[in-house]
Design a protein around this motif. Structure first.
Motif, PDB file in Angstrom:
ATOM      1  N   THR A  62      -2.401  14.221  18.094  1.00 57.84           N
ATOM      2  CA  THR A  62      -0.962  14.149  18.337  1.00 57.84           C
ATOM      3  C   THR A  62      -0.400  13.017  17.481  1.00 57.84           C
ATOM      4  OG1 THR A  62      -1.203  14.914  20.611  1.00 57.84           O
ATOM      5  CG2 THR A  62       0.837  13.765  20.059  1.00 57.84           C
ATOM      6  N   SER A  73       2.889  10.706  16.085  1.00 55.87           N
ATOM      7  CA  SER A  73       4.254  10.222  16.312  1.00 55.87           C
ATOM      8  C   SER A  73       4.633   9.278  15.181  1.00 55.87           C
ATOM      9  CB  SER A  73       4.369   9.514  17.663  1.00 55.87           C
ATOM     10  OG  SER A  73       3.491   8.401  17.725  1.00 55.87           O
ATOM     11  N   TYR A 116       7.769   6.531  13.642  1.00 54.51           N
ATOM     12  CA  TYR A 116       8.912   5.686  13.956  1.00 54.51           C
ATOM     13  C   TYR A 116       8.927   4.538  12.953  1.00 54.51           C
ATOM     14  CZ  TYR A 116       5.066   3.419  16.507  1.00 54.51           C
ATOM     15  OH  TYR A 116       3.871   2.866  16.846  1.00 54.51           O
TER      16      TYR A 116
END
Length: 266
Positions: free
Chosen positions: A76, A78, A80
């Motif tokens: 997974t 992510s 930012y």
């Protein structure tokens, strides 16, 4: 020297006198020449520490689900951004200047950075230290030197360290480094960098586990790249007692990449 030349010029004449004089002058110049060895590079400009300096990083976090015999790990991802800003300087408990480093975070480029945490940087002619979560670590030591080792947790009672542990190493000192393009940001090349990485008992690369931490500093810029990996490899035991390791599957695994995309003041 002058008296020797006069004596030889009296005893010799013609070309022999001129040749002898030239030889003595050359030897005298060589004997009077000072030989200097350049001092090692201090390295303090690899992490400019001053109020107002900031660094913005594109961050990619990847975690893997725990595997089983019938289900492999699934990644997974992510993304930012972090922004680290030196906001002010103050006097610490030892009476030395220290710098407040505020880290803020935003999920999308169009959103506002929100403060995430506060660190403390201290820079001296010998070291740069960082206090994070009440733990003080030795980020850099000076002068920098290829292959130099030091104890990253010299100020902590870290369970992986002893007072004499050498757990961080310099490499690629003075060499160029190119960051990969991230999230549409073009790659950037820094002509003079150094790399610090975990060493000794702080690093492992075996069938059971892989853990590492790397940070790249560019001269006149500061930290331009960070990479952290932790992989506890999945394995099981057959009925006959043999161990089976499944590539790409883990009991627990996570990685983080932080790539510099902006900094200042320039």
């Amino acid at each position: 020297m002058h008296q020797l030349l006069k004596t030889l010029q009296v005893k010799l004449s013609g070309p022999a006198a001129w040749a002898t004089t030239a030889l003595i002058l050359a030897l005298g110049a060589a004997g009077c020449k000072n030989t200097t060895v350049p001092a090692p590079e201090t390295g303090r400009d690899y992490y400019p520490v001053a109020v107002g300096n900031f660094w913005v990083y594109a961050v990619v976090d990847t975690t893997w689900s725990p595997a089983t015999r019938v289900s492999p790990s699934v990644a997974t991802i992510s993304t930012y951004q972090f922004k680290e800003t030196i906001t002010d300087v103050f006097t610490d408990a030892a009476g030395q200047p220290a710098y407040r480093l505020v880290r803020s975070k935003r999920v999308a480029p169009a959103t506002t950075f929100l403060d995430d945490s506060v660190f403390v940087l201290s820079a001296t002619p010998q070291t740069v230290t960082l206090i994070r979560n009440n733990a003080r670590t030795l980020e850099l030591i000076f002068p920098v030197r290829e292959g130099r080792l030091w104890n990253f947790n010299a100020y902590n009672n870290n369970f992986n360290d002893t007072i004499t542990a050498e757990t961080r190493r310099y490499s690629r000192v003075g060499q160029s480094f190119t960051t990969g393009g991230t999230g549409g940001i073009p790659a950037a090349t820094y002509p003079s960098t150094l790399t610090t990485a975990n060493a000794g008992i702080a690093a492992e690369n075996s069938l059971l586990k892989r853990q590492s931490y790397q940070q790249v500093f560019a001269k006149g810029v500061g930290p331009v790249y960070r990479r952290r990996d932790y992989f506890l490899n999945f394995n099981y035991t057959n009925s006959d007692g043999t161990q089976v390791y499944v590539p790409g599957s883990y009991f627990s695994a996570a990685s983080r990449r932080e790539t510099l995309i902006d900094y200042g003041p320039r």
